[in-house]
Design a protein around this motif. Structure first.
Motif, PDB file in Angstrom:
ATOM      1  N   VAL A  45      -3.141  -1.404   2.120  1.00 28.91           N
ATOM      2  CA  VAL A  45      -4.406  -0.690   2.262  1.00 28.91           C
ATOM      3  C   VAL A  45      -5.302  -1.517   3.177  1.00 28.91           C
ATOM      4  O   VAL A  45      -5.673  -2.647   2.854  1.00 28.91           O
ATOM      5  CB  VAL A  45      -5.087  -0.480   0.888  1.00 28.91           C
ATOM      6  CG1 VAL A  45      -6.398   0.279   1.055  1.00 28.91           C
ATOM      7  CG2 VAL A  45      -4.151   0.250  -0.065  1.00 28.91           C
ATOM      8  N   ALA A  46      -5.647  -0.931   4.334  1.00 30.15           N
ATOM      9  CA  ALA A  46      -6.511  -1.614   5.302  1.00 30.15           C
ATOM     10  C   ALA A  46      -7.967  -1.510   4.861  1.00 30.15           C
ATOM     11  O   ALA A  46      -8.310  -0.750   3.936  1.00 30.15           O
ATOM     12  CB  ALA A  46      -6.331  -0.991   6.683  1.00 30.15           C
ATOM     13  N   ASP A  47      -8.838  -2.251   5.537  1.00 29.78           N
ATOM     14  CA  ASP A  47     -10.263  -2.248   5.200  1.00 29.78           C
ATOM     15  C   ASP A  47     -10.879  -0.854   5.323  1.00 29.78           C
ATOM     16  O   ASP A  47     -11.790  -0.503   4.586  1.00 29.78           O
ATOM     17  CB  ASP A  47     -11.027  -3.224   6.109  1.00 29.78           C
ATOM     18  CG  ASP A  47     -10.665  -4.668   5.797  1.00 29.78           C
ATOM     19  OD1 ASP A  47     -10.241  -4.934   4.655  1.00 29.78           O
ATOM     20  OD2 ASP A  47     -10.806  -5.525   6.692  1.00 29.78           O
ATOM     21  N   ASN A  48     -10.367  -0.034   6.256  1.00 32.22           N
ATOM     22  CA  ASN A  48     -10.916   1.319   6.454  1.00 32.22           C
ATOM     23  C   ASN A  48     -10.273   2.333   5.502  1.00 32.22           C
ATOM     24  O   ASN A  48     -10.389   3.528   5.699  1.00 32.22           O
ATOM     25  CB  ASN A  48     -10.750   1.758   7.902  1.00 32.22           C
ATOM     26  CG  ASN A  48      -9.297   1.884   8.304  1.00 32.22           C
ATOM     27  OD1 ASN A  48      -8.384   1.642   7.514  1.00 32.22           O
ATOM     28  ND2 ASN A  48      -9.075   2.270   9.549  1.00 32.22           N
ATOM     29  N   LYS A  49      -9.555   1.855   4.502  1.00 33.49           N
ATOM     30  CA  LYS A  49      -8.893   2.650   3.455  1.00 33.49           C
ATOM     31  C   LYS A  49      -7.662   3.415   3.961  1.00 33.49           C
ATOM     32  O   LYS A  49      -7.156   4.287   3.267  1.00 33.49           O
ATOM     33  CB  LYS A  49      -9.865   3.641   2.781  1.00 33.49           C
ATOM     34  CG  LYS A  49     -11.090   3.005   2.188  1.00 33.49           C
ATOM     35  CD  LYS A  49     -10.744   2.088   1.048  1.00 33.49           C
ATOM     36  CE  LYS A  49     -12.004   1.471   0.465  1.00 33.49           C
ATOM     37  NZ  LYS A  49     -11.809   0.179  -0.102  1.00 33.49           N
ATOM     38  N   SER A  50      -7.188   3.110   5.174  1.00 34.44           N
ATOM     39  CA  SER A  50      -5.939   3.736   5.634  1.00 34.44           C
ATOM     40  C   SER A  50      -4.781   3.063   4.891  1.00 34.44           C
ATOM     41  O   SER A  50      -4.826   1.872   4.562  1.00 34.44           O
ATOM     42  CB  SER A  50      -5.780   3.588   7.147  1.00 34.44           C
ATOM     43  OG  SER A  50      -5.652   2.230   7.501  1.00 34.44           O
ATOM     44  N   VAL A  51      -3.761   3.857   4.620  1.00 34.51           N
ATOM     45  CA  VAL A  51      -2.657   3.397   3.790  1.00 34.51           C
ATOM     46  C   VAL A  51      -1.351   3.418   4.582  1.00 34.51           C
ATOM     47  O   VAL A  51      -1.051   4.386   5.268  1.00 34.51           O
ATOM     48  CB  VAL A  51      -2.512   4.292   2.536  1.00 34.51           C
ATOM     49  CG1 VAL A  51      -1.305   3.890   1.712  1.00 34.51           C
ATOM     50  CG2 VAL A  51      -3.773   4.228   1.691  1.00 34.51           C
ATOM     51  N   THR A  52      -0.588   2.343   4.468  1.00 32.26           N
ATOM     52  CA  THR A  52       0.745   2.264   5.053  1.00 32.26           C
ATOM     53  C   THR A  52       1.712   1.967   3.916  1.00 32.26           C
ATOM     54  O   THR A  52       1.453   1.099   3.088  1.00 32.26           O
ATOM     55  CB  THR A  52       0.831   1.118   6.098  1.00 32.26           C
ATOM     56  OG1 THR A  52      -0.211   1.285   7.047  1.00 32.26           O
ATOM     57  CG2 THR A  52       2.172   1.096   6.782  1.00 32.26           C
ATOM     58  N   VAL A  53       2.815   2.706   3.884  1.00 32.46           N
ATOM     59  CA  VAL A  53       3.819   2.486   2.847  1.00 32.46           C
ATOM     60  C   VAL A  53       5.102   2.005   3.513  1.00 32.46           C
ATOM     61  O   VAL A  53       5.640   2.668   4.395  1.00 32.46           O
ATOM     62  CB  VAL A  53       4.096   3.782   2.048  1.00 32.46           C
ATOM     63  CG1 VAL A  53       5.228   3.560   1.064  1.00 32.46           C
ATOM     64  CG2 VAL A  53       2.849   4.242   1.328  1.00 32.46           C
ATOM     65  N   GLU A  54       5.575   0.842   3.106  1.00 30.40           N
ATOM     66  CA  GLU A  54       6.838   0.307   3.591  1.00 30.40           C
ATOM     67  C   GLU A  54       7.846   0.430   2.462  1.00 30.40           C
ATOM     68  O   GLU A  54       7.593  -0.007   1.334  1.00 30.40           O
ATOM     69  CB  GLU A  54       6.692  -1.166   4.001  1.00 30.40           C
ATOM     70  CG  GLU A  54       5.764  -1.384   5.172  1.00 30.40           C
ATOM     71  CD  GLU A  54       5.541  -2.858   5.494  1.00 30.40           C
ATOM     72  OE1 GLU A  54       6.079  -3.735   4.772  1.00 30.40           O
ATOM     73  OE2 GLU A  54       4.811  -3.119   6.458  1.00 30.40           O
TER      74      GLU A  54
END
Length: 161
Positions: free
Chosen positions: A56-65
């Motif tokens: 979860v990045a600071d701008n609330k964008s989410v990446t799932v690995e």
């Protein structure tokens, strides 16, 4: 600074309960969207435990690995067995084909050290020794010698790497 959550989830069946929900809640993201994304990415591993990392990045964008399940789990799924042998040297509990071994090798491609399909198949079938799985009806060690001797070259010519 980005935050991350590591968890082991059932393939295609993650829920907002533990371990994900409580870990994602304080990060301020839409938990349902994250769970749906995880389930979409892990649906091919249905019935297996899959390692996932949610960033979860600071701008609330989410990446799932998504990681791949352990080789032993993939071999057991291909062989249609629930658990490995308690005495793998004496008691064989399942058998897979060379095509199934190639499928497992492709699934593990990013996690193994082999550069070609034959070596990758030998690497993943080596796990079959400790699980009690045979390949093409042969003990894994004999199968690996047969691979080296070119016995399955005609079958492997049609397989992608």
């Amino acid at each position: 600074m980005a935050s991350s959550v590591d968890a082991l989830v059932p393939g295609g069946k993650a829920t907002p309960g533990p371990p994900l929900g409580p870990a994602l809640g304080p990060l301020g993201v839409n938990i349902k969207e994250v769970i749906d994304l995880i389930n979409e990415k892990t649906k091919d591993f249905n019935g297996m435990q899959v390692p996932v990392k949610v960033i979860v990045a600071d701008n609330k964008s989410v990446t799932v690995e998504v990681g791949t399940p352990p080789t032993a789990s993939l071999l057991m799924k291909e062989a249609g067995i629930q658990k490995g042998s308690g005495k793998p040297n004496a008691e064989k509990v399942g058998n897979i084909t060379v095509q199934q071994a190639a499928k497992v090798a492709r699934m593990k491609k990013d996690d193994i050290l082999s550069y070609d399909l034959k070596a990758a198949i030998k690497e993943v079938t080596g796990t079959g020794v400790s699980v009690g799985v045979t390949v093409e009806g042969m003990d894994v060690r004999d199968f690996q010698k047969a691979i080296d001797a070119g016995q399955f070259d005609d079958v492997l010519a049609n397989e992608e790497w």
